[in-house]
Design a protein around this motif. Structure first.
Motif, mmCIF file in Angstrom:
data_model
loop_
_atom_site.group_PDB
_atom_site.id
_atom_site.type_symbol
_atom_site.label_atom_id
_atom_site.label_comp_id
_atom_site.label_asym_id
_atom_site.label_seq_id
_atom_site.Cartn_x
_atom_site.Cartn_y
_atom_site.Cartn_z
ATOM 1 N N VAL A 12 0.835 -1.313 0.016
ATOM 2 C CA VAL A 12 -0.091 0.143 -0.170
ATOM 3 C C VAL A 12 0.879 1.533 -0.008
ATOM 4 N N MET A 13 1.787 1.247 1.046
ATOM 5 C CA MET A 13 2.687 2.695 0.950
ATOM 6 C C MET A 13 3.338 2.679 -0.290
ATOM 7 N N GLY A 14 4.336 1.871 -0.791
ATOM 8 C CA GLY A 14 5.038 2.105 -1.916
ATOM 9 C C GLY A 14 4.286 2.513 -3.082
ATOM 10 N N HIS A 31 9.844 -1.769 -8.776
ATOM 11 C CA HIS A 31 10.254 -3.069 -8.459
ATOM 12 C C HIS A 31 9.609 -3.596 -7.242
ATOM 13 N N ASN A 32 9.102 -4.921 -7.038
ATOM 14 C CA ASN A 32 8.597 -5.284 -5.989
ATOM 15 C C ASN A 32 9.266 -6.976 -5.880
ATOM 16 N N ARG A 33 9.731 -7.623 -4.901
ATOM 17 C CA ARG A 33 9.999 -8.893 -4.722
ATOM 18 C C ARG A 33 9.071 -9.918 -5.332
ATOM 19 N N THR A 34 7.616 -9.618 -5.295
ATOM 20 C CA THR A 34 6.887 -10.445 -6.014
ATOM 21 C C THR A 34 6.224 -9.649 -6.855
ATOM 22 N N ALA A 35 6.599 -10.380 -8.245
ATOM 23 C CA ALA A 35 6.425 -9.308 -9.504
ATOM 24 C C ALA A 35 4.866 -8.782 -9.631
ATOM 25 N N THR A 36 3.877 -9.708 -9.255
ATOM 26 C CA THR A 36 2.452 -9.573 -9.494
ATOM 27 C C THR A 36 2.157 -8.171 -8.999
ATOM 28 N N ARG A 37 2.814 -7.631 -7.969
ATOM 29 C CA ARG A 37 2.311 -6.375 -7.304
ATOM 30 C C ARG A 37 2.771 -5.380 -8.347
ATOM 31 N N THR A 38 4.031 -5.423 -9.110
ATOM 32 C CA THR A 38 4.330 -4.647 -9.769
ATOM 33 C C THR A 38 3.730 -4.476 -10.987
ATOM 34 N N MET A 73 10.411 0.653 0.399
ATOM 35 C CA MET A 73 9.106 0.749 1.140
ATOM 36 C C MET A 73 8.840 -0.641 1.647
ATOM 37 N N VAL A 74 9.479 -1.308 2.298
ATOM 38 C CA VAL A 74 9.213 -2.675 2.715
ATOM 39 C C VAL A 74 8.928 -2.702 4.279
ATOM 40 N N LYS A 75 8.469 -3.837 4.640
ATOM 41 C CA LYS A 75 8.267 -4.188 6.089
ATOM 42 C C LYS A 75 9.512 -3.763 6.968
ATOM 43 N N ALA A 76 9.312 -2.902 7.766
ATOM 44 C CA ALA A 76 10.570 -2.353 8.705
ATOM 45 C C ALA A 76 11.157 -3.549 9.394
ATOM 46 N N GLY A 77 12.461 -3.563 9.396
ATOM 47 C CA GLY A 77 13.163 -4.593 10.384
ATOM 48 C C GLY A 77 14.158 -5.576 9.384
ATOM 49 N N MET A 78 14.093 -6.811 9.577
ATOM 50 C CA MET A 78 14.946 -7.595 8.672
ATOM 51 C C MET A 78 14.972 -7.466 7.264
ATOM 52 N N SER A 79 13.556 -7.149 6.830
ATOM 53 C CA SER A 79 13.369 -6.907 5.331
ATOM 54 C C SER A 79 14.063 -5.942 4.815
ATOM 55 N N THR A 80 14.172 -4.724 5.731
ATOM 56 C CA THR A 80 15.017 -3.538 5.131
ATOM 57 C C THR A 80 16.342 -4.183 4.884
ATOM 58 N N GLY A 100 11.896 4.435 3.315
ATOM 59 C CA GLY A 100 10.636 5.280 3.756
ATOM 60 C C GLY A 100 9.717 4.488 4.872
ATOM 61 N N GLY A 101 10.322 3.142 5.156
ATOM 62 C CA GLY A 101 9.626 2.298 6.059
ATOM 63 C C GLY A 101 9.816 3.117 7.596
ATOM 64 N N ASN A 102 9.018 2.411 8.539
ATOM 65 C CA ASN A 102 9.192 2.946 9.809
ATOM 66 C C ASN A 102 10.209 2.416 10.658
ATOM 67 N N ALA A 103 11.413 2.457 10.255
ATOM 68 C CA ALA A 103 12.455 1.979 10.939
ATOM 69 C C ALA A 103 12.801 2.460 12.250
ATOM 70 N N GLY A 129 1.096 9.957 7.600
ATOM 71 C CA GLY A 129 -0.080 10.059 6.699
ATOM 72 C C GLY A 129 -0.928 9.031 6.281
ATOM 73 N N GLY A 130 0.057 7.840 6.617
ATOM 74 C CA GLY A 130 -0.531 6.560 5.989
ATOM 75 C C GLY A 130 -0.977 6.409 4.496
ATOM 76 N N GLU A 131 -1.688 5.630 4.226
ATOM 77 C CA GLU A 131 -1.861 5.235 2.827
ATOM 78 C C GLU A 131 -2.337 6.557 2.108
HETATM 79 P P1 NBP Z 1 4.307 -3.906 4.522
HETATM 80 O O1 NBP Z 1 4.996 -3.345 5.912
HETATM 81 O O2 NBP Z 1 3.171 -4.713 4.671
HETATM 82 O O3 NBP Z 1 5.479 -4.563 3.825
HETATM 83 C C1 NBP Z 1 5.100 -5.243 2.469
HETATM 84 C C2 NBP Z 1 6.148 -5.010 1.494
HETATM 85 O O4 NBP Z 1 7.413 -5.645 2.042
HETATM 86 C C3 NBP Z 1 5.808 -5.948 0.271
HETATM 87 O O5 NBP Z 1 6.154 -5.004 -0.911
HETATM 88 C C4 NBP Z 1 6.767 -7.162 0.385
HETATM 89 O O6 NBP Z 1 6.996 -7.752 -0.950
HETATM 90 C C5 NBP Z 1 8.001 -6.477 1.133
HETATM 91 N N1 NBP Z 1 8.849 -7.252 1.554
HETATM 92 C C6 NBP Z 1 8.710 -8.083 2.726
HETATM 93 BR BR1 NBP Z 1 7.401 -8.116 3.865
HETATM 94 N N2 NBP Z 1 10.106 -8.752 3.050
HETATM 95 C C7 NBP Z 1 10.776 -8.533 1.952
HETATM 96 C C8 NBP Z 1 12.077 -9.120 1.676
HETATM 97 N N3 NBP Z 1 12.700 -9.884 2.505
HETATM 98 N N4 NBP Z 1 12.534 -8.818 0.334
HETATM 99 C C9 NBP Z 1 11.986 -7.804 -0.339
HETATM 100 N N5 NBP Z 1 10.571 -7.244 -0.063
HETATM 101 C C10 NBP Z 1 10.131 -7.694 1.174
HETATM 102 O O7 NBP Z 1 4.082 -2.588 3.205
HETATM 103 P P2 NBP Z 1 3.254 -1.172 3.861
HETATM 104 O O8 NBP Z 1 2.149 -1.469 4.837
HETATM 105 O O9 NBP Z 1 2.928 -0.652 2.588
HETATM 106 O O10 NBP Z 1 4.441 -0.498 4.422
HETATM 107 C C11 NBP Z 1 5.683 -0.309 4.256
HETATM 108 C C12 NBP Z 1 6.407 0.455 5.170
HETATM 109 O O11 NBP Z 1 5.980 1.799 5.494
HETATM 110 C C13 NBP Z 1 6.675 -0.265 6.522
HETATM 111 O O12 NBP Z 1 7.896 -0.028 7.038
HETATM 112 C C14 NBP Z 1 5.549 0.689 7.282
HETATM 113 O O13 NBP Z 1 5.969 0.495 8.837
HETATM 114 C C15 NBP Z 1 5.779 1.876 6.737
HETATM 115 N N6 NBP Z 1 4.453 2.857 7.279
HETATM 116 C C16 NBP Z 1 3.202 2.324 6.823
HETATM 117 C C17 NBP Z 1 2.223 3.016 7.051
HETATM 118 C C18 NBP Z 1 0.948 2.598 7.001
HETATM 119 O O14 NBP Z 1 -0.030 3.507 7.110
HETATM 120 N N7 NBP Z 1 0.731 1.468 6.263
HETATM 121 C C19 NBP Z 1 2.501 4.463 7.387
HETATM 122 C C20 NBP Z 1 3.763 5.140 7.346
HETATM 123 C C21 NBP Z 1 4.641 3.995 7.317
HETATM 124 P P3 NBP Z 1 6.228 -8.888 -1.222
HETATM 125 O O15 NBP Z 1 5.135 -8.365 -2.144
HETATM 126 O O16 NBP Z 1 6.849 -9.664 -2.269
HETATM 127 O O17 NBP Z 1 5.465 -9.722 -0.263
#
Ligand code: NBP
Length: 477
Positions: A12-14, A31-38, A73-80, A100-103, A129-131
């Protein structure tokens, strides 16, 4: 053609950030790990701008103009870390990775240092500001080096929310983790604001006897004054909402156990390390925690409390005005505490942070956006070294005028048995700061008694110890 910027991580965010960039006329690599999203993004929203999608990281990097700007813009933590490890080897000196994640800001500091060694810029960027914000204009808090900001700032300012005076809600916060730090404090303040609003609601209901729809109206009125803010506005919407299934107020059918994703907790943990009292935020985090302890609540559910009739109409109206005063004063305290925390971190980590600029970029796009922030900006513009917002003449005047009602509200809450940890902690902080003498003197005496921890005196320089176990004479400590 090459892309000015690329986004990897298209959940959603990216996805919304990429669309926002494209809608502003920038060519965006995807780009996205899973190409279907792209593919889905291009299929659904390809008409909104120019996208250069790639399935593989090398092709994605090759589609970017130099210096390359790669937003993660991926899940914060090890994914980043995993994504950084994947992309960094494909980049060249001077290129930028923007997280841009919540690191956590400590992770950002670590990543920035490691990438700097490889000649890459790493820009930890808080985005609020969320989505919705990501798509239509978020508040953006970038850290990292000034050189990176020079090459990246204009793009970010372009897609950021605009304050009422037209200025973008984006500014270079400071080096390495400063952006993510400030975003964390933003979230902490958001917790505190929500808690204070919740307490105001609870009092209007339990003491004044108003129904949720009536309270929604009160909040709407407040929203035309100094409390004018996004959170007050949505509170009125939530309170006015009726559950379709039962016809009852929506707020009465929702389970009263509040969730949290952890940024409030990080704020409090960090504040403890920095030694900065952020009691407003801490009480808010604890209040959510208490709400979730259903076992404890069940066990204590039968304990006695006061029996009080709700106020009559006239008194209820007067009480609502007093609650507005208490809410406002408590809010000023929690913002004052938040800014103290930013100031302490700047000292600890060597950041140069303009406190007024932080207020300015929170005026739009983010969850705590409010008219009030313009006044915080003005306070710091008048005196950038202001030790606490409470010392600003305007805020001091308002709190001075509010304090009687604030005390009445806290006292009434106690008398009615309505928990108001936010209002109470804010008032206690206010009273502690203004006190001529604190019982900390007694604490020092106790510490010296049991641990010979020594104390200083009000009338002489030096450190002293009393021989508590002996003749109780005083010696140099
Ligand atoms: P998510 O936090 O749900 O993360 C999903 C994304 O991370 C997908 O694109 C997924 O790829 C990718 N990903 C993961 Br999980 N592990 C990966 C890996 N090992 N390698 C590559 N890609 C990986 O997404 P979001 O809700 O859009 O949030 C993105 C960031 O923005 C987060 O850090 C979040 O904390 C931050 N944020 C969110 C909001 C909000 O309102 N949601 C607001 C502000 C900040 P895939 O498609 O292949 O699974």
């Amino acid at each position: 053609t090459k892309a000015q910027i690329g986004v990897t991580g298209l959940a959603v965010m990216g996805r919304n950030l990429a669309r926002n960039l494209a809608r502003h006329g920038h060519t965006v690599a995807l780009h996205n790990r899973t190409a279907t999203r792209t593919r889905a993004l291009v299929e659904e929203f390809g008409h909104e701008g120019t996208f250069l999608p790639s399935d593989d990281p090398a092709a994605f990097v090759a589609s970017l103009e130099r210096p390359r700007r790669v937003v993660i813009m991926v899940k914060a933590g090890m994914s980043t870390d995993a994504v950084i490890d994947e992309f960094a080897p494909l980049l060249e000196a001077g290129d930028m990775i923007i997280d841009g994640g919540n690191a956590h800001f400590e992770d950002t500091r670590r990543r920035e240092a490691a990438l700097r060694e490889r000649g890459l810029h790493f820009v930890g960027t808080g985005i609020s500001g969320g989505e919705e914000g990501a798509l239509n204009g978020p508040s953006i808090m970038p850290g990292g080096s000034p050189e990176a900001y020079a090459a990246l700032g204009p793009l970010l300012e372009d897609i950021a929310a605009k304050a009422d005076d037209g200025t973008p809600c984006c500014t270079h916060i400071g080096a390495d983790g400063a952006g993510h730090f400030v975003k964390m404090v933003h979230n902490g303040i958001e917790y505190a604001d929500m808690q204070l609003i919740g307490e105001a609601y609870d009092l209007l209901r339990q003491v004044a006897g108003y129904r949720p729809a009536e309270i929604a109206e009160i909040f709407r009125t407040w929203n035309t004054g100094r409390l004018d803010s996004y959170l007050i506005e949505i509170t009125a919407e939530v309170l006015a909402h009726t559950d379709a299934a039962t016809g009852r107020p929506f707020v009465d059918v929702v389970a009263d156990s509040a969730g949290q994703k952890g940024t409030g907790r990080w704020t409090v943990q960090t504040a403890l390390d920095l030694g900065v009292p952020v009691s407003g935020i801490a009480e808010a985090v604890f209040a959510r925690s208490v709400s979730g302890h259903t076992g404890l609540r069940q066990a204590a559910g039968g304990l006695p409390g006061p029996q009080r009739a709700t106020l009559g109409a006239e008194d209820a109206r007067h009480f609502a005005d007093q609650v507005e005063q208490a809410l406002y004063a408590s809010k000023v305290v929690s913002y004052a505490q938040g800014w103290n925390m930013i100031d302490a971190a700047a000292g600890e980590y060597g950041w140069t942070i303009d406190p007024g600029a932080v207020a300015a970029i929170w005026r739009g796009g983010c969850i705590i956006r409010a008219a009030f922030l313009d006044r915080i900006r003005a306070a710091f513009d008048t005196d950038p070294k202001l030790p606490t917002l409470l010392a600003d003449s305007e805020f001091a005047g308002e709190i001075g005028a509010a304090q009687r009602d604030w005390r009445t509200v806290v006292g009434t809450a106690v008398a009615y048995g309505v928990p108001t940890p936010g209002f109470s902690a804010a008032l206690a902080y206010y009273d502690a700061l203004r006190a001529e003498r604190l019982p900390a003197a007694l604490t020092q005496g106790q510490r010296d008694y049991f641990g010979a921890h020594t104390y200083r005196r009000v009338d002489r320089e030096g450190s002293f110890h009393t021989l508590w176990g002996g003749d109780r004479s005083e010696v140099a400590g």
